[in-house]
Design an enzyme around this catalytic site. Structure first.
Site, short mmCIF file in Angstrom:
data_model
loop_
_atom_site.label_atom_id
_atom_site.label_comp_id
_atom_site.label_asym_id
_atom_site.label_seq_id
_atom_site.Cartn_x
_atom_site.Cartn_y
_atom_site.Cartn_z
CD1 TRP A 66 -1.33 7.49 -0.96
CD2 TRP A 66 -1.47 9.29 -2.31
NE1 TRP A 66 -2.57 8.05 -0.80
CE2 TRP A 66 -2.69 9.15 -1.61
CE3 TRP A 66 -1.32 10.34 -3.19
CZ2 TRP A 66 -3.75 10.04 -1.78
CZ3 TRP A 66 -2.38 11.22 -3.35
CH2 TRP A 66 -3.58 11.07 -2.66
CE1 TYR A 75 -3.45 2.72 0.37
CE2 TYR A 75 -2.00 3.60 2.05
CZ TYR A 75 -3.06 3.75 1.19
OH TYR A 75 -3.73 4.94 1.14
#
Ligand SMILES: Nc1nc2c(c(=O)[nH]1)N[C@H]1C(S)=C(S)[C@@H](COP(=O)(O)OP(=O)(O)OC[C@H]3O[C@@H](n4cnc5c(=O)[nH]c(N)nc54)[C@H](O)[C@@H]3O)O[C@H]1N2
Ligand SMILES: Nc1nc2c(c(=O)[nH]1)N[C@H]1C(S)=C(S)[C@@H](COP(=O)(O)OP(=O)(O)OC[C@H]3O[C@@H](n4cnc5c(=O)[nH]c(N)nc54)[C@H](O)[C@@H]3O)O[C@H]1N2
Ligand SMILES: [Mo]
Length: 766
Positions: free
Chosen positions: A115, A113
């Site tokens: 960005w 996980y």
């Protein structure tokens, strides 16, 4: 291809104009046409060439010496040794083979996980997943840290959460039709700097300003005054953190008792209002009437203000907004459900300027623009492994392999993760209770991290691969909801031995015997051109002509029109609920859900329920801690850059403290303080301000975790809030992160001030 390049680049926080000295990037300036640029790009040159940039592939010394099965040494503390790329890739190929043969691909966890950075081709997670899918698959994660409770809950109440934010009412409609905006968690302008995949034109500050200029009244319901722009004349109500559900129930009680609710709307468009009314009147399971006095006792907002606000909301065209931060908290499902309930009672859902937005200001596009057509993406290919992990259960999974848990109404089981691979995220920033995560990270046999910088996650790896940053590769920007396409040429070569992740996986696939399965015969640059051609195909069908790749890559950003500038959320449903039913079991808004009630979960019953935050002040400390998103960076990214560091106080992350709380503890502005509770401790730099509610501290999230593990609990010398948070989830329905529900205390730091070591490389063994 040798192209004359555009000076542009794209990022999650905005486009930039890149300046180089021929070999290195020296500055990234704001995109001139951006109406509200921010300064995050100023971090880039410093961060790319700082001491914390990873220079060569590295392996944890005890792992290399004793092998993966010995579990020797301690991840996160051990020294590293530099190795050649060949050796690093041989080790990884060997581990992939060993683990899949001995344990199966379900023992490879690559949820990964995070960005990472903008760009359609070099999306770190997609490339890792594509590679692993050519090798038999892996365990993925589901959901996100941003609005997971909404992702799981909202389909039961109204429909897909992702679609609801795409369909949210435009600010231009609010400007013309709303009279009042009640913003729970505010509309933090700093957060609208960012949108996943990119936001080239920051439109929300001007859009909100235009509403205020048109006479819309804003109420900022938040522990932080600056969650509403100072330019917008607004009222500030500062409830206790985690009390919004109670406050909304108090408002709902007044509407009901004074007959200000809309029975016709409730009857036609909702199910379950009988249960809501019973609960408000004290006939629900908790036997508590949700009177203004009761709501005042929970929230700290006086009863008189609650009564006045309820009457004002009913007498005006009112938009209710809820920040995503409210659901990143204990029982974070409840304020969402209660928001829909309150808005349904007002009866304005589907009317221009009425109703609600959940997750307003969670990114820079909500309520301003939507994408007219899709863009080409790197396909992740088929994953033969179906096992997945709710994203915020990483420590649970590593500490309890094989154990049962529930998620979204289903019974699940944790996989046995023997290999963990992270690319494009920083779990030692984003997860809660980092001391526990540090313990959990000792359990796998092999941990691989691809990183630009020596983050705390990289320090917890066995094999660390130094990778190129966004400005060092050929790509293009096209955020999922941004309306702009941005060329992203490579402005400089990756420094030291850093490589493109695409090339790393191609070489690994080659070692494992199937290079072409990963590359399909293309180089990374050929993929950029191919994905641009896919995008052109989509655009053509939408009636937009895009230039060829070379013209695009040498030119300016391209803005595309908004497909629905007059969008009003749920207008179709309101116009004809039989022809346009919601995708819920009843086709209506479910203020009571038979399905959720049927799960029998005590922490998420069948209707909006008041459940107070869990931390015990007697055990953890009297103060609340909020750890919102930082203005100076994206999460932990670029914390080693100049702009982010310019806000530090004696090298520590700033923490906002109310003068009353500071005076009671002898703390002065600029002091280094120690935040502490039973779980952990960290240092921070005191900023004394009346902008924060008394009894509540505010520490920006994202300071690189800098634990001194020789102390117990480890002392984070830098100021990462996740040294103090618990990592229990919101509820057993959605298993979402609950980072905003923390109790703690603070004291002046009187000891010798330890140096922050997070921005220096880890120790190396020679
Ligand atoms: N206490 C507290 N904790 C929180 C939150 C909070 O409000 N409070 N918010 C949560 C939220 S909403 C989120 S979204 C998460 C964010 O959590 P993350 O997304 O994990 O945080 P980032 O700091 O953005 O980490 C991205 C990492 O990817 C690296 N990176 C960038 N580009 C590339 C690339 O191309 N390849 C590779 N391999 N790496 C790259 C960066 O160097 C950086 O270390 O944090 C959560 N954590
Ligand atoms: N500059 C910048 N912008 C960002 C990011 C970043 O890192 N930097 N991260 C992006 C990401 S990934 C996300 S998910 C979004 C997050 O967007 P949000 O979830 O909206 O952000 P937060 O800062 O966590 O919360 C917003 C505000 O809610 C308030 N709040 C917290 N708890 C409570 C409560 O119990 N009650 C009330 N009434 N208010 C409360 C806090 O004062 C906080 O300032 O931001 C995005 N924007
Ligand atoms: Mo997020």
């Amino acid at each position: 291809m040798d192209i004359k390049r555009s000076a542009l680049t794209s990022s999650h926080w905005g486009a930039g104009i890149v300046e180089t000295d021929g070999s290195r990037i020296t500055a990234v300036h704001p995109y001139p046409a951006d109406p509200a640029p921010n300064r995050i790009n100023e971090n880039i040159p410093g961060a790319l060439y700082s001491d914390s940039r990873i220079r060569r592939p590295a392996v944890r010394a005890s792992w290399l010496e004793h092998g993966p099965l010995a579990k020797a040494g301690t991840r996160g503390r051990d020294p590293f040794v530099n190795v050649s790329w060949d050796q690093a890739l041989d080790l990884i190929a060997g581990e992939v083979q060993r683990i899949r043969e001995n344990h199966g691909n379900a023992s490879i966890f690559a949820g990964s996980y995070g960005w990472s950075s903008a760009g359609r081709v070099h999306h770190a997670q997609s490339l890792l997943k594509r590679f692993l899918n050519t090798q038999g698959g892996f365990v993925r994660s589901e959901g996100n840290y941003s609005y997971n409770a909404a992702l799981v809950l909202m389909p039961y109440i109204s429909g897909s959460y992702r679609l609801s934010i795409i369909d949210s009412t435009r600010w231009s409609v609010v400007e013309r039709h709303s009279e009042l905006v009640v913003a729970f968690g505010g509309l933090a302008e700093r957060n609208t700097a960012v949108c996943d995949g990119g936001v080239t034109f920051h439109r929300i500050p001007d859009a909100v300003q235009a509403c205020a200029d048109a006479g819309v009244r804003f109420i900022n319901v938040s522990p932080l005054r600056t969650d509403m722009s100072a330019r917008v004349q607004s009222q500030w109500l500062a409830p206790k953190p985690g009390s919004d559900t109670a406050l909304m129930m108090g408002l709902a009680y007044v509407l009901l008792e004074e007959g200000l609710h809309d029975p016709a709307f409730l009857a036609r468009y909702t199910v379950g209002f009988e249960q809501v009314a019973a609960s408000l009147r004290g006939h629900g399971p908790d036997r508590i009437a949700k009177t203004p006095d009761w709501a005042a006792a929970q929230s700290g907002i006086p009863a008189g203000q609650i009564i006045a606000l309820a009457r004002e909301m009913a007498s005006k065209r009112t938009m209710i907004t809820v920040a995503a931060g409210l659901q990143r908290a204990d029982f974070g499902e409840q304020p969402l459900w209660m928001c829909v309930t309150l808005a349904a009672m007002l009866g304005q859902i589907g009317l221009p300027g009425g109703g609600y937005v959940i997750g307003a200001a969670v990114n820079g596009n909500i309520g301003t623009k939507e994408r007219l057509f899709g863009t080409g993406t790197m396909r992740q290919l088929h994953n033969p492994v179906s096992t997945f992990l709710p994203v915020a259960m990483i420590s649970e999974m590593l500490l309890h392999p094989g154990e049962d848990y529930t998620y979204d109404g289903a019974k699940m089981q944790f996989p046995d993760a023997r290999m963990v691979w992270w690319a494009g995220g920083n779990p030692f920033h984003h997860h809660q209770d980092l001391a526990r995560l540090h313990t959990a990270f000792q359990t796998p046999e092999t941990v691989i991290v691809n990183e630009i910088s020596w983050t705390a996650a990289a320090r917890h790896a066995d094999i660390v691969l130094p990778v190129a940053a966004a400005q060092e590769r050929v790509d293009f920007g096209a955020g999922k909801s941004d309306d702009t396409l941005v060329p992203m040429p490579a402005h400089a070569s990756p420094p030291f031995e850093a490589r493109l992740e695409y090339d790393i996986y191609a070489d690994l696939a080659e070692r494992l015997g199937n290079r072409d399965a990963f590359t399909e015969g293309r180089t990374a640059e050929q993929w950029a051109e191919a994905l641009w051609e896919v995008t052109r195909g989509f655009s053509k069908r939408a009636g937009v002509d895009l230039p060829d790749f070379e013209t695009f890559m040498t030119g300016d950003a391209i803005a595309v029109p908004d497909p629905s500038p007059e969008q009003v959320y749920l207008a179709d449903f309101r116009a004809d609920p039989d022809a346009n039913p919601l995708p819920t079991p009843s086709g209506r808004l479910e203020l009571f859900s038979e399905t959720i009630a049927g799960y029998g979960l005590p922490d998420c019953p069948g209707q909006a329920t008041w459940l107070p935050p869990r931390d015990d002040p007697a055990e953890q400390g009297p103060l609340f801690l909020i750890s919102g998103q930082p203005k100076t960076r994206l999460h932990s990214q670029l914390d080693d850059g100049a702009y982010s560091r310019s806000y530090k106080i004696k090298d520590r992350e700033p923490v906002l403290i109310h003068p009353r709380d500071a005076a009671a503890r002898g703390i002065a502005d600029g002091d280094v303080v120690e935040l502490h509770n039973a779980r952990g401790r960290c240092l921070a730099g005191a900023v004394i301000t009346e902008d924060v509610r008394p009894g509540c501290l505010f520490l920006w999230t994202g300071a690189w975790y800098d634990p001194d593990f020789s102390q117990s609990p480890p002392l984070d010398r830098h100021g990462n809030p996740n040294s103090l948070t618990h990592d229990r989830r919101t509820s057993s329905l959605s298993q979402s992160p609950a980072s905003h529900s923390v109790r703690l205390d603070v004291r002046k730091w009187d000891g010798a001030l330890p140096a922050v070591e997070a921005f220096s490389p880890p120790p190396f063994k020679r």
